[in-house]
Design a protein around this motif. Structure first.
Motif, short mmCIF file in Angstrom:
data_model
loop_
_atom_site.label_atom_id
_atom_site.label_comp_id
_atom_site.label_asym_id
_atom_site.label_seq_id
_atom_site.Cartn_x
_atom_site.Cartn_y
_atom_site.Cartn_z
N THR A 92 9.16 18.54 -7.04
CA THR A 92 8.44 19.44 -6.13
C THR A 92 7.83 18.67 -4.97
N PHE A 93 7.26 17.50 -5.26
CA PHE A 93 6.69 16.65 -4.21
C PHE A 93 7.79 16.17 -3.27
N PHE A 94 8.94 15.81 -3.82
CA PHE A 94 10.09 15.39 -3.02
C PHE A 94 10.50 16.50 -2.05
N LYS A 95 10.62 17.72 -2.57
CA LYS A 95 11.02 18.84 -1.72
C LYS A 95 9.99 19.10 -0.62
N SER A 96 8.73 18.94 -0.94
CA SER A 96 7.68 19.11 0.07
C SER A 96 7.81 18.06 1.16
N ILE A 97 8.07 16.82 0.77
CA ILE A 97 8.25 15.74 1.74
C ILE A 97 9.42 16.06 2.66
N MET A 98 10.49 16.56 2.11
CA MET A 98 11.68 16.87 2.91
C MET A 98 11.40 18.02 3.89
N VAL A 99 10.69 19.04 3.44
CA VAL A 99 10.36 20.17 4.32
C VAL A 99 9.47 19.70 5.47
N VAL A 100 8.45 18.93 5.15
CA VAL A 100 7.52 18.45 6.17
C VAL A 100 8.24 17.50 7.14
N GLN B 234 24.97 17.86 -6.83
CA GLN B 234 25.48 18.40 -8.09
C GLN B 234 24.87 19.77 -8.35
N MET B 235 25.34 20.78 -7.61
CA MET B 235 24.84 22.13 -7.77
C MET B 235 25.87 23.12 -7.24
N SER B 236 25.73 24.36 -7.67
CA SER B 236 26.60 25.41 -7.16
C SER B 236 26.10 25.84 -5.78
N VAL B 237 26.93 26.59 -5.08
CA VAL B 237 26.53 27.11 -3.77
C VAL B 237 25.33 28.04 -3.91
N THR B 238 25.34 28.87 -4.95
CA THR B 238 24.20 29.77 -5.20
C THR B 238 22.93 28.98 -5.44
N GLN B 239 23.01 27.98 -6.27
CA GLN B 239 21.83 27.13 -6.54
C GLN B 239 21.39 26.41 -5.27
N TYR B 240 22.35 25.97 -4.46
CA TYR B 240 22.00 25.32 -3.20
C TYR B 240 21.15 26.24 -2.33
N PHE B 241 21.59 27.49 -2.16
CA PHE B 241 20.85 28.40 -1.30
C PHE B 241 19.46 28.71 -1.85
N THR B 242 19.31 28.79 -3.15
CA THR B 242 17.98 29.08 -3.71
C THR B 242 17.09 27.84 -3.70
N ASP B 243 17.67 26.65 -3.85
CA ASP B 243 16.87 25.41 -3.89
C ASP B 243 16.62 24.80 -2.51
#
Length: 128
Positions: free
Chosen positions: A37-45, A95-104
């Motif tokens: 979650t912290f990683f994703k926040s860093i990427m968004v910012v 390593q994810m599906s297209v659906t998972q990509y769009f949600t993540d």
């Protein structure tokens, strides 16, 4: 430089900078070395920071049609970033599906047209 080329190049940079930075937070097996979650926040910012800097830089050369430029810039960036990411998904790098990509990940790119359209609108209002 041609404005369309600039839009695409800036879109590539907006994608590339967070991509490069992400390597600092993933080990050689592709596991996060920090909380996901912290990683994703860093990427968004990081993406927003680079995006705003490049949008401001892009708008320095715009003299009219600010709102249209903001809409088009945001859509180009959205398409460039989705295309690059989806090439990684289909290429097996993510390593994810297209659906998972769009949600993540994919939905987060909607912030790009939000801030470029906002800038275009503010500039349009200021020009009146």
């Amino acid at each position: 430089m041609n404005k369309y080329l600039k839009m695409v190049l800036y879109g590539l940079i907006v994608w590339l900078v967070p991509f490069i930075i992400s390597f600092a937070f993933v080990d050689s097996q592709g596991n996060f070395v920090i909380d996901e979650t912290f990683f994703k926040s860093i990427m968004v910012v990081t993406g927003a920071f680079i995006g705003v800097i490049l949008a401001v830089r892009y708008f320095r050369d715009v003299e009219t049609n600010y709102l249209n430029e903001g809409i088009f810039l945001g859509l180009i960036w959205l398409l460039v970033n989705l295309a690059l990411d989806l090439s990684m998904v289909y290429g097996g790098f993510f390593q994810m599906s297209v659906t998972q990509y769009f949600t993540d990940i994919g939905m987060r790119y909607l912030s790009m047209p939000i801030y470029t359209i906002g800038m275009g609108y503010a500039l349009m209002q200021n020009a009146k």
